[in-house]
Design an enzyme around this catalytic site. Structure first.
Site, PDB file in Angstrom:
ATOM      1  N   ASP A  55       0.738  14.291  23.892  1.00 44.24           N
ATOM      2  CA  ASP A  55       0.186  13.037  24.416  1.00 44.24           C
ATOM      3  C   ASP A  55       0.271  11.960  23.340  1.00 44.24           C
ATOM      4  O   ASP A  55      -0.352  12.078  22.295  1.00 44.24           O
ATOM      5  CB  ASP A  55      -1.262  13.227  24.877  1.00 44.24           C
ATOM      6  CG  ASP A  55      -1.668  12.125  25.841  1.00 44.24           C
ATOM      7  OD1 ASP A  55      -1.411  10.945  25.534  1.00 44.24           O
ATOM      8  OD2 ASP A  55      -2.221  12.446  26.910  1.00 44.24           O
TER       9      ASP A  55
ATOM     10  N   SER B 199      -1.883   7.477  30.234  1.00 44.62           N
ATOM     11  CA  SER B 199      -1.581   8.892  30.433  1.00 44.62           C
ATOM     12  C   SER B 199      -1.556   9.271  31.910  1.00 44.62           C
ATOM     13  O   SER B 199      -0.788  10.149  32.314  1.00 44.62           O
ATOM     14  CB  SER B 199      -2.612   9.762  29.706  1.00 44.62           C
ATOM     15  OG  SER B 199      -2.555   9.532  28.327  1.00 44.62           O
TER      16      SER B 199
ATOM     17  N   ASP C 226      -9.536  15.012  31.823  1.00 45.23           N
ATOM     18  CA  ASP C 226      -8.841  13.813  31.354  1.00 45.23           C
ATOM     19  C   ASP C 226      -7.527  13.631  32.133  1.00 45.23           C
ATOM     20  O   ASP C 226      -7.043  14.560  32.784  1.00 45.23           O
ATOM     21  CB  ASP C 226      -8.583  13.949  29.851  1.00 45.23           C
ATOM     22  CG  ASP C 226      -8.411  12.594  29.175  1.00 45.23           C
ATOM     23  OD1 ASP C 226      -8.712  11.562  29.812  1.00 45.23           O
ATOM     24  OD2 ASP C 226      -7.975  12.566  28.014  1.00 45.23           O
TER      25      ASP C 226
ATOM     26  N   THR D 142      -4.261  13.457  31.725  1.00 47.37           N
ATOM     27  CA  THR D 142      -3.051  14.291  31.639  1.00 47.37           C
ATOM     28  C   THR D 142      -3.225  15.646  32.327  1.00 47.37           C
ATOM     29  O   THR D 142      -2.436  15.991  33.213  1.00 47.37           O
ATOM     30  CB  THR D 142      -2.613  14.454  30.169  1.00 47.37           C
ATOM     31  OG1 THR D 142      -2.405  13.153  29.626  1.00 47.37           O
ATOM     32  CG2 THR D 142      -1.355  15.274  30.037  1.00 47.37           C
TER      33      THR D 142
ATOM     34  N   GLU E  89      -1.066  20.538  26.998  1.00 45.45           N
ATOM     35  CA  GLU E  89      -1.141  19.198  26.408  1.00 45.45           C
ATOM     36  C   GLU E  89      -1.753  19.292  25.020  1.00 45.45           C
ATOM     37  O   GLU E  89      -2.775  19.954  24.832  1.00 45.45           O
ATOM     38  CB  GLU E  89      -2.034  18.282  27.260  1.00 45.45           C
ATOM     39  CG  GLU E  89      -2.210  16.905  26.612  1.00 45.45           C
ATOM     40  CD  GLU E  89      -3.440  16.134  27.096  1.00 45.45           C
ATOM     41  OE1 GLU E  89      -4.437  16.758  27.479  1.00 45.45           O
ATOM     42  OE2 GLU E  89      -3.377  14.891  27.077  1.00 45.45           O
TER      43      GLU E  89
ATOM     44  N   HIS F  76      -2.305  11.234  19.769  1.00 43.30           N
ATOM     45  CA  HIS F  76      -2.689   9.848  19.493  1.00 43.30           C
ATOM     46  C   HIS F  76      -2.987   9.719  17.998  1.00 43.30           C
ATOM     47  O   HIS F  76      -3.625  10.596  17.413  1.00 43.30           O
ATOM     48  CB  HIS F  76      -3.931   9.451  20.302  1.00 43.30           C
ATOM     49  CG  HIS F  76      -3.629   9.119  21.729  1.00 43.30           C
ATOM     50  ND1 HIS F  76      -3.504  10.080  22.692  1.00 43.30           N
ATOM     51  CD2 HIS F  76      -3.417   7.923  22.351  1.00 43.30           C
ATOM     52  CE1 HIS F  76      -3.235   9.494  23.855  1.00 43.30           C
ATOM     53  NE2 HIS F  76      -3.171   8.184  23.676  1.00 43.30           N
TER      54      HIS F  76
ATOM     55  N   ASP G 278       4.074  11.583  27.240  1.00 43.49           N
ATOM     56  CA  ASP G 278       3.834  10.699  28.388  1.00 43.49           C
ATOM     57  C   ASP G 278       4.103   9.242  28.033  1.00 43.49           C
ATOM     58  O   ASP G 278       4.398   8.419  28.882  1.00 43.49           O
ATOM     59  CB  ASP G 278       2.416  10.891  28.944  1.00 43.49           C
ATOM     60  CG  ASP G 278       1.347  10.831  27.854  1.00 43.49           C
ATOM     61  OD1 ASP G 278       1.693  10.834  26.647  1.00 43.49           O
ATOM     62  OD2 ASP G 278       0.161  10.775  28.209  1.00 43.49           O
ATOM     63  N   HIS G 279       4.009   8.921  26.731  1.00 44.12           N
ATOM     64  CA  HIS G 279       4.282   7.570  26.233  1.00 44.12           C
ATOM     65  C   HIS G 279       4.323   7.648  24.721  1.00 44.12           C
ATOM     66  O   HIS G 279       3.884   8.646  24.135  1.00 44.12           O
ATOM     67  CB  HIS G 279       3.182   6.580  26.672  1.00 44.12           C
ATOM     68  CG  HIS G 279       1.808   7.097  26.374  1.00 44.12           C
ATOM     69  ND1 HIS G 279       1.260   7.055  25.115  1.00 44.12           N
ATOM     70  CD2 HIS G 279       0.906   7.723  27.165  1.00 44.12           C
ATOM     71  CE1 HIS G 279       0.068   7.624  25.144  1.00 44.12           C
ATOM     72  NE2 HIS G 279      -0.180   8.053  26.374  1.00 44.12           N
TER      73      HIS G 279
ATOM     74  N   HIS H 197      -0.680   2.291  22.708  1.00 44.95           N
ATOM     75  CA  HIS H 197       0.530   2.876  23.304  1.00 44.95           C
ATOM     76  C   HIS H 197       1.682   1.893  23.151  1.00 44.95           C
ATOM     77  O   HIS H 197       1.470   0.693  23.044  1.00 44.95           O
ATOM     78  CB  HIS H 197       0.306   3.137  24.801  1.00 44.95           C
ATOM     79  CG  HIS H 197      -0.753   4.167  25.082  1.00 44.95           C
ATOM     80  ND1 HIS H 197      -1.015   4.625  26.367  1.00 44.95           N
ATOM     81  CD2 HIS H 197      -1.596   4.835  24.267  1.00 44.95           C
ATOM     82  CE1 HIS H 197      -1.978   5.531  26.313  1.00 44.95           C
ATOM     83  NE2 HIS H 197      -2.357   5.667  25.052  1.00 44.95           N
TER      84      HIS H 197
HETATM   85 ZN    ZN Z   1      -1.202   9.679  27.021  1.00 43.34          ZN
END
Ligand code: ZN
EC number: 3.1.3.1
Length: 375
Positions: free
Chosen positions: A47, A91, A144, A146, A255, A259, A295-296, A338
């Site tokens: 993530d 996410s 969460d 994801t 996951e 971050h 995811d990003h 992000h």
């Molecule tokens: Zn994310």
């Protein structure tokens, strides 16, 4: 046509030689050939694990370029992560695209965008429908965005109680077989607000429920929720071992939060997941599609550092200067948020060859579905 004996012998020798050469050439090819279809698919989701974060984490850990296991995986592509309403996704929309093959708006969990958007069937639900075993493992909260995008459908990622309720209200099969993550306190509060307890609710649905990852493997269905970190490898390894008992196969999503608003923690998580992918790939075997993606991306980049001295020491020296912030670190600064550039997808195993070039994140759903042979 007849040949004199000497010539026939020579021909036989040539033929034998040729046959030997063909065998030599084709034997390793045949041995190398992987099964056409995947029995299992494991999706490793970093993530916020963009390319620049992988790059910095790998060099920080090993003082060598391209030293991650992920960077040795044979098939690589670049995935666009934009959502239907933003160039930079969150996410929820990012994972919805990967799990359902449809883009949606930021904040939406596996539903079509806009008011009245219909639920989108997730790859995990396809697997449940076909009788495979399924698992969702995370080092974030289990409700969460994801992990939720694997098993729940919600117009808002904040609908915590609804997401908990949907864990026990699957649309296909009997629901996720193994759930492991954080958010124990949230679960206790959410179920008690509805006049039951998390223990009662999960046990009633046939799960072993608790906060110790060692519970996984003691029952075919387990929900392990806690509020503290846990050692990733034994937990994921036990999950794979349990899911693999199903002869029809399994789908597992893992996951790991990358971050880097706390850069040390985020970069450490990259190494944790990279080690996990290396070990789990070996454990899962050749009939498993292993897919890593993010995811990003995130606004962290390697912007300095001399070769020949450990990068970690140079980074730490910057981080402990008076007035230091993650943003003004001269070695690895973080622009907290992000970011919108493509992320890598890396794959091995049956169906991995479809991961190549630039593509939208929705294509990763097709890669997994086709690997299972469901299209
Ligand atoms: Zn994310």
């Amino acid at each position: 046509m007849t040949y004199p004996p000497t010539s026939r012998t020579r021909l036989r020798k040539v033929a034998a030689l040729l046959a030997g050469m063909v065998a030599l050439v084709s034997a390793p090819l045949a041995a190398k050939q992987e099964p056409q279809r995947a029995r299992n698919v494991i999706l490793f989701l970093g993530d916020a694990g963009g390319l620049s974060t992988l790059n910095a984490a790998g060099i920080l850990a090993h003082d060598k370029p391209q030293s991650l296991y992920i960077q040795s995986m044979p098939h690589i592509g670049l995935s666009d992560t934009s959502s239907t309403d933003r160039w930079v996704t969150d996410s929820a929309a990012g994972m919805t695209a990967i799990m359902t093959g449809r883009k949606t708006g930021n904040g939406v969990v596996s539903m079509a965008p806009g008011p009245g958007g219909a639920p989108l069937k997730t790859l995990l639900e396809y697997a449940e429908e076909r009788g495979l075993s399924t698992g969702v493992v995370t080092n974030m909260k289990i409700w969460d965005a994801t992990p939720a995008a694997c098993y729940a459908h919600a117009a808002s990622r904040k609908s915590k109680d609804e997401i908990f309720a949907q864990m026990l209200r699957p649309r296909f099969g009997n629901g996720v077989d193994i759930l492991l993550g954080k958010g124990k306190a949230d679960a206790l509060a959410s179920f008690s607000a509805r006049g039951t307890s998390a223990q009662q609710a999960f046990t009633g649905a046939g799960y072993r429920f608790g906060d110790d990852p060692a519970l996984i493997g003691s029952a075919s269905r387990a929900v392990v929720l806690r509020d503290e970190d846990y050692a990733p490898l034994p937990a994921v390894s036990a999950t794979v071992k349990q899911l693999a008992r199903n002869p029809k196969g399994y789908f597992l999503m893992v996951e790991w939060d990358m971050h880097t608003d706390d850069p040390q923690a985020g970069l450490r998580h990259v190494i944790e997941m990279d080690d996990m992918i290396r070990q789990i790939s070996a454990q899962a075997g050749k009939d498993t599609l292993i897919l890593f993606t993010a995811d990003h991306s995130f606004g962290l980049r390697l912007m300095g550092g001399k070769r020949g001295t450990p990068l970690q020491a140079q980074f730490d020296a910057e981080a402990t200067k008076p007035g230091a912030t993650p943003a003004n670190n001269a070695v690895i600064p973080v622009d907290d948020g992000h970011s919108g550039e493509e992320v890598i997808a890396a794959a091995s195993g049956p169906g991995a060859e479809r991961v190549r070039g630039f593509f939208p994140n929705t294509q990763l759903f097709d890669v997994m579905l086709e690997a299972f042979g469901w299209r």
